[in-house]
Design a protein around this motif. Structure first.
Motif, PDB file in Angstrom:
ATOM      1  N   LEU A  78      20.688  42.109  68.063  1.00  0.00           N
ATOM      2  CA  LEU A  78      21.724  41.092  68.256  1.00  0.00           C
ATOM      3  C   LEU A  78      22.964  41.406  67.427  1.00  0.00           C
ATOM      4  O   LEU A  78      24.092  41.263  67.896  1.00  0.00           O
ATOM      5  N   ARG A 114      25.142  44.092  68.838  1.00  0.00           N
ATOM      6  CA  ARG A 114      25.923  43.585  69.964  1.00  0.00           C
ATOM      7  C   ARG A 114      27.100  42.753  69.479  1.00  0.00           C
ATOM      8  O   ARG A 114      28.209  42.854  70.005  1.00  0.00           O
ATOM      9  N   LEU A 169      31.147  43.366  70.198  1.00  0.00           N
ATOM     10  CA  LEU A 169      32.083  42.381  70.728  1.00  0.00           C
ATOM     11  C   LEU A 169      33.313  42.264  69.841  1.00  0.00           C
ATOM     12  O   LEU A 169      34.435  42.118  70.326  1.00  0.00           O
ATOM     13  N   GLY A 217      32.907  35.756  68.756  1.00  0.00           N
ATOM     14  CA  GLY A 217      33.326  34.883  69.842  1.00  0.00           C
ATOM     15  C   GLY A 217      32.217  34.449  70.779  1.00  0.00           C
ATOM     16  O   GLY A 217      32.482  33.883  71.829  1.00  0.00           O
ATOM     17  N   ASN A 218      30.990  34.713  70.405  1.00  0.00           N
ATOM     18  CA  ASN A 218      29.863  34.302  71.250  1.00  0.00           C
ATOM     19  C   ASN A 218      28.946  33.381  70.441  1.00  0.00           C
ATOM     20  O   ASN A 218      28.104  33.828  69.665  1.00  0.00           O
ATOM     21  N   LEU A 265      25.103  33.796  70.698  1.00  0.00           N
ATOM     22  CA  LEU A 265      24.664  34.972  69.955  1.00  0.00           C
ATOM     23  C   LEU A 265      24.610  34.664  68.462  1.00  0.00           C
ATOM     24  O   LEU A 265      23.643  34.996  67.770  1.00  0.00           O
ATOM     25  N   ARG A 314      29.210  50.570  67.987  1.00  0.00           N
ATOM     26  CA  ARG A 314      27.787  50.394  68.288  1.00  0.00           C
ATOM     27  C   ARG A 314      26.964  51.489  67.642  1.00  0.00           C
ATOM     28  O   ARG A 314      25.957  51.229  66.984  1.00  0.00           O
TER      29      ARG A 314
END
Lengths: 246, 246
Positions: A110, A113, A117, A166-167, A170, A218
């Motif tokens: 997580l 990810r 982002l 921004g999620n 998540l 990443r």
DNA sequence: CTTCACACCAATGTATACATAAGCCGACCG
DNA sequence: CGGTCGGCTTATGTATACATTGGTGTGAAG
């Protein structure tokens, strides 16, 4: 698991992240109070793994009725911090090595990810400055051998980046898993070697973020987490020989 | 969010995954019944997004008292399916395009990790056979133009692989997010083009899994999810023009 | 001595009762 | 006529009462 916890807590007990100070705790609603209070006691070890309490006892402990306590316990159970066995009370979960590995695996997936982002969204100059300063602070802490402080800063650094992703879903999921690995992290803290590697990796990741290069971010963050996770697992293995309790 | 839902449900309504048939629903405990019943109604659209109900009304609807309903609602809220506003009842959440994107992002990150773990663990011959057969079935369904069946098989295929990952917490988190994207998926189902790309990618991923090549698996599954997610987002965008409700 | 069965007890799960506080409407004042 | 203040209504949050069920302990029989 996703989606919860809007109430931002202030205060800092260990980490800026998510162990509330229990400071304004009296003015909270009962359910929230029960939840935060119990979570706090669990994460800090005041409620040791393996401890089993009846709902009634918990209610007594917190001077509340069973209803809000029960609701809080449901949340804690979903977070994986306690286990309720219908006729035997709620037990503070111990973490096996395998549990810790599972948590780290999920958490890292997580977090990587989230970093991606952030890279895709880009950093503002202020954000960049803040993160750079945190990296420097961590290097300072390393130089002075203050591992505890380094660990706090590390948490803050990761949390700061994640907060930019921004999620919300998540982030919420990350917070839950963060809570689960917290105890083990604290346990192995004194065993950690000087985190020179982490410091270098942080710089590398921050550079990738500044470039806004998602793939590079990443790759680097994934490598960072991989190495760090393996190291932590190894430390934990040593520290409890696979016995259990974390 | 981690850690919940041991009770394995049988029955198949749409997908083998996690919409229980509500079949043996009467023999369940009240809280579970409330949870599954409500979740079912939400995911299948029987409770439309935007619908607002009071706790009392929900209790009446399910012929239960408020207590178990309330506890179920807490779980649904944590899963992100409903929103409770203290004096206004619980509202079935609508998914914006942004929500859907956030969910897919999180889901995919977790799923890719799950696949990696499967690759690392390796497949038994039986598992390999089963998965290969599922791929073939999907190709058959594609050939006959049966998109609905393909979608179900796709779900089963992904779920089957995930179930082999050996990380219960990861699986639980995946299930929660799966529930959130389900409605949107169903909504755009009729718009989907023939999934030839997906079929090819499934084969490629399965090959990587058979090789036990973790990096290759990650790469391929990541690419698959990326492409599929983008496609689904585009379909959803078209299908609701960014209005809201999913 | 071991095992099985029955009864009792207590913890949970559910229902209900009660207190609190927020929204809404109406009335009054400006 | 509009805005604001205040009271009432009602949904929620919490406490408590009640029922159910499973676990435990004891006793008897093999």
């Amino acid at each position: 698991m996703p989606q919860a916890e809007p109430p931002r807590m202030r205060g800092k007990v260990r980490s800026a992240r998510s162990i509330p100070s229990l400071h304004g705790l009296t003015e909270m609603a009962a359910r929230e109070r029960a939840y935060h209070d119990l979570r706090y006691r669990i994460l800090t070890g005041r409620l040791a793994p393996g401890t089993t309490l009846l709902e009634t006892e918990l209610a007594g402990l917190l001077s509340l009725s069973r209803t809000p306590v029960r609701e809080a316990v449901i949340k804690l159970e979903e977070e994986g911090l306690v286990e309720v066995r219908p006729r035997h009370g709620v037990t503070i979960k111990a973490l096996s090595l395998q549990d810790f590995a599972n948590i780290l695996d999920t958490y890292s997936a997580l977090e990587v990810r989230a970093y991606e982002l952030v890279a895709a969204r880009g950093l503002t100059p202020e954000q960049t400055r803040l993160l750079e300063r945190m990296v420097e602070d961590m290097e300072t802490a390393t130089a002075t051998g203050d591992i505890a402080r380094w660990s706090d800063l590390d948490d803050e650094f990761h949390a700061e980046i994640v907060s930019l992703c921004g999620n919300q879903r998540l982030q919420t999921a990350l917070n839950a898993f963060w809570g689960q690995q917290y105890r083990a992290r604290m346990m192995i803290l004194p065993l950690r070697p000087l985190p020179d590697e982490s410091n270098a990796e942080h710089r590398a990741v921050l550079d990738a973020l500044k470039l806004g290069d998602r793939d590079l971010t990443r790759e680097r963050q994934n490598a960072h987490r991989d190495r760090a996770d393996k190291q932590q697992l190894e430390l934990l293995r040593r520290s409890l020989g696979s016995s259990g309790l974390a």
